[in-house]
Write an enzyme that holds these catalytic residues in place. Structure first.
Site, PDB file in Angstrom:
ATOM      1  N   TYR A   1     -63.628  79.713 -10.743  1.00 37.87           N
ATOM      2  CA  TYR A   1     -63.192  78.951 -11.909  1.00 37.87           C
ATOM      3  C   TYR A   1     -63.300  79.864 -13.127  1.00 37.87           C
ATOM      4  O   TYR A   1     -64.402  80.287 -13.493  1.00 37.87           O
ATOM      5  CB  TYR A   1     -64.075  77.719 -12.121  1.00 37.87           C
ATOM      6  CG  TYR A   1     -63.839  76.616 -11.110  1.00 37.87           C
ATOM      7  CD1 TYR A   1     -63.099  75.490 -11.449  1.00 37.87           C
ATOM      8  CD2 TYR A   1     -64.366  76.695  -9.819  1.00 37.87           C
ATOM      9  CE1 TYR A   1     -62.884  74.465 -10.542  1.00 37.87           C
ATOM     10  CE2 TYR A   1     -64.151  75.677  -8.896  1.00 37.87           C
ATOM     11  CZ  TYR A   1     -63.413  74.566  -9.268  1.00 37.87           C
ATOM     12  OH  TYR A   1     -63.197  73.558  -8.362  1.00 37.87           O
TER      13      TYR A   1
ATOM     14  N   HIS B   1     -68.242  76.224   2.172  1.00 34.64           N
ATOM     15  CA  HIS B   1     -68.528  77.024   0.983  1.00 34.64           C
ATOM     16  C   HIS B   1     -69.880  76.605   0.411  1.00 34.64           C
ATOM     17  O   HIS B   1     -70.115  75.424   0.168  1.00 34.64           O
ATOM     18  CB  HIS B   1     -67.438  76.829  -0.077  1.00 34.64           C
ATOM     19  CG  HIS B   1     -66.197  77.616   0.202  1.00 34.64           C
ATOM     20  ND1 HIS B   1     -65.283  77.932  -0.773  1.00 34.64           N
ATOM     21  CD2 HIS B   1     -65.729  78.178   1.345  1.00 34.64           C
ATOM     22  CE1 HIS B   1     -64.292  78.634  -0.247  1.00 34.64           C
ATOM     23  NE2 HIS B   1     -64.543  78.801   1.033  1.00 34.64           N
TER      24      HIS B   1
ATOM     25  N   LYS C   1     -62.535  65.904  -7.306  1.00 33.74           N
ATOM     26  CA  LYS C   1     -63.157  64.613  -7.019  1.00 33.74           C
ATOM     27  C   LYS C   1     -62.214  63.553  -6.451  1.00 33.74           C
ATOM     28  O   LYS C   1     -62.681  62.547  -5.914  1.00 33.74           O
ATOM     29  CB  LYS C   1     -63.792  64.040  -8.303  1.00 33.74           C
ATOM     30  CG  LYS C   1     -64.982  64.823  -8.793  1.00 33.74           C
ATOM     31  CD  LYS C   1     -66.112  64.745  -7.796  1.00 33.74           C
ATOM     32  CE  LYS C   1     -67.193  65.759  -8.080  1.00 33.74           C
ATOM     33  NZ  LYS C   1     -67.886  66.196  -6.882  1.00 33.74           N
TER      34      LYS C   1
ATOM     35  N   TYR D   1     -70.857  68.689  -8.226  1.00 37.59           N
ATOM     36  CA  TYR D   1     -69.760  69.295  -7.480  1.00 37.59           C
ATOM     37  C   TYR D   1     -69.858  68.985  -5.987  1.00 37.59           C
ATOM     38  O   TYR D   1     -68.828  68.699  -5.336  1.00 37.59           O
ATOM     39  CB  TYR D   1     -69.743  70.808  -7.708  1.00 37.59           C
ATOM     40  CG  TYR D   1     -68.422  71.466  -7.324  1.00 37.59           C
ATOM     41  CD1 TYR D   1     -67.469  71.755  -8.279  1.00 37.59           C
ATOM     42  CD2 TYR D   1     -68.141  71.786  -6.000  1.00 37.59           C
ATOM     43  CE1 TYR D   1     -66.253  72.347  -7.935  1.00 37.59           C
ATOM     44  CE2 TYR D   1     -66.928  72.372  -5.637  1.00 37.59           C
ATOM     45  CZ  TYR D   1     -66.003  72.651  -6.619  1.00 37.59           C
ATOM     46  OH  TYR D   1     -64.796  73.227  -6.256  1.00 37.59           O
TER      47      TYR D   1
ATOM     48  N   PRO E   1     -57.920  67.416 -11.723  1.00 39.09           N
ATOM     49  CA  PRO E   1     -58.324  68.094 -10.489  1.00 39.09           C
ATOM     50  C   PRO E   1     -59.441  69.120 -10.654  1.00 39.09           C
ATOM     51  O   PRO E   1     -59.922  69.651  -9.644  1.00 39.09           O
ATOM     52  CB  PRO E   1     -57.027  68.776 -10.040  1.00 39.09           C
ATOM     53  CG  PRO E   1     -56.240  68.987 -11.294  1.00 39.09           C
ATOM     54  CD  PRO E   1     -56.563  67.809 -12.165  1.00 39.09           C
TER      55      PRO E   1
END
Length: 392
Positions: free
Chosen positions: A201, A72, A297, A385, A293
């Protein structure tokens, strides 16, 4: 029974550490309290940072990940009906993430360990860790109906939050930092193709939602729910209806529904134990730290720990100097706290707390607006990220 490194726990941290040590010619024994089937099927995280992907490849454990994992190059932030894609490679100099479930990582590492590595004992329950400040610590454990002792040069606790290893650390020299959140995630696995090709998200006035996936034909989705929620209180239809509300956009995007095959609730907490080393006993992964979550990580922090530790043990073997082992805790904690910061920021950015006011809601929207309109803010998110360098 004797070895150089005794590893308690056959999750991804313990298994990868054993693999790295094997590649360096350092012997180890892995003790796992559960059976193999349990370890290979417990559902956990599925987002691998660039550094984790690189570490698995370097350890010879990346072949199936490269075939079946889903690379991704971004995520989508969704709020107020708007959609904004965060382009990872464009913001980070080429880094990305890979969707590949922790269960699959464990299967790959177990197969390699059993074929090539040192002993991996399933249903071997660690009862106590002794002699942490001696030159030869040991693990008392029960396996095949009898008690035994594993003598080691080092003991590494990869046995999670409730494991026995952390109990060795004296209260007088330990500090615990933690935060418990007033909400949880209701997660489902569904036999339906993901409704978007990257993770979404979503911040909504009704609460957070996440659209994720396990494969091109299996979706993984989450809803923010109050802490203590029972997954059985939500029907499949109610979950899909609420996901549809929170993921709604102003364009023609639509959520595809399918049969729900699994439903569970994940509590959310932040936790750090300092230090991560006491004498010849060291902690890695969830035994030392937990993150909510939202930032994906947890698994990646565990990988960072064991890569750092393996380098330190190889350095000691090659030079005779324990200096990198002695600084292991400080080295890892720098990265841990950056991950804790990022996970907290993502969580408070996207979730609605029960005591939040309209002022708090407007601040969330302002923070999101800043990220999608300012390259520096967006870059900070993308860099965090995709992962902080393992040697940072």
């Amino acid at each position: 029974m004797r070895t150089t490194v005794g590893i308690i726990g056959a999750g991804p941290a313990g298994l990868l550490l054993a693999r790295l040590l094997h590649g360096a010619g350092i012997d180890s024994v892995v003790l796992e309290s559960r059976d193999r089937a349990y370890v290979e099927h417990r559902q956990r995280a599925g987002i691998l940072e660039q550094g984790t992907v690189d570490a698995l490849r370097a350890a010879g454990a990346g072949a199936r990940m490269d075939r079946e994992g889903l690379r991704h190059d971004g995520i989508e932030l969704r709020f107020a009906g708007r959609r904004h894609r965060v382009d990872f490679p464009g913001l980070t100099g080429g880094r990305s993430v890979t969707v590949y479930a922790q269960t699959e990582v464990c299967k790959d590492l177990i197969a390699l360990q059993l074929a090539e590595g040192g002993p991996l004992l399933f249903e071997a329950e660690a009862l106590a860790v002794e002699g942490a400040v001696s030159g030869r610590p040991r693990v008392r454990f029960r396996h095949a109906g009898r008690e035994d002792v594993l003598e080691c040069a080092y003991v590494v606790g990869c046995d999670g939050f409730r494991g026995v290893t952390r109990g060795v650390f004296p209260a007088s020299s330990s500090r615990v930092y933690e935060r418990t959140y007033p909400y949880a995630w209701l997660g489902i696995l569904a036999d339906v193709a993901p409704s978007h090709d990257e993770l979404v998200y979503a911040r909504h006035d009704r609460g957070f939602a996440l659209l994720s996936m396990r494969s091109p034909s299996v979706s993984r989705l989450y809803l923010q729910v109050p802490a203590g929620t029972d997954a059985g209180d939500w029907s499949d239809e109610a979950v899909w209806d609420e996901l549809e509300r929170r993921l709604a956009t102003d364009d023609d995007w639509r959520l595809e529904r399918g049969p729900v095959t699994q439903k569970s609730v994940t509590p959310m907490r932040s936790f750090v134990h300092e230090p991560m080393r006491h004498g010849r006993v060291l902690l890695a992964g969830d035994a030392a730290h937990i993150v909510p979550p939202t930032g994906a990580k947890g698994l990646n922090l565990a990988v960072g720990d064991v890569v750092t530790l393996a380098r330190a043990l190889v350095h000691e073997r090659d030079t005779g100097s324990p200096d990198l082992v002695e600084t292991y805790s400080a080295t890892c904690l720098r990265r841990v706290w950056q991950a804790e910061r990022f996970s907290y920021d993502m969580t408070t950015l996207l979730h609605r707390g029960p005591a939040d006011t309209p002022f708090d809601a407007r601040l969330q929207l302002a923070r999101l607006g800043r990220i999608v309109s300012h390259r520096g803010a967006e870059t900070d998110l993308a860099e965090a990220y995709t992962g902080f360098p393992l040697d940072a």
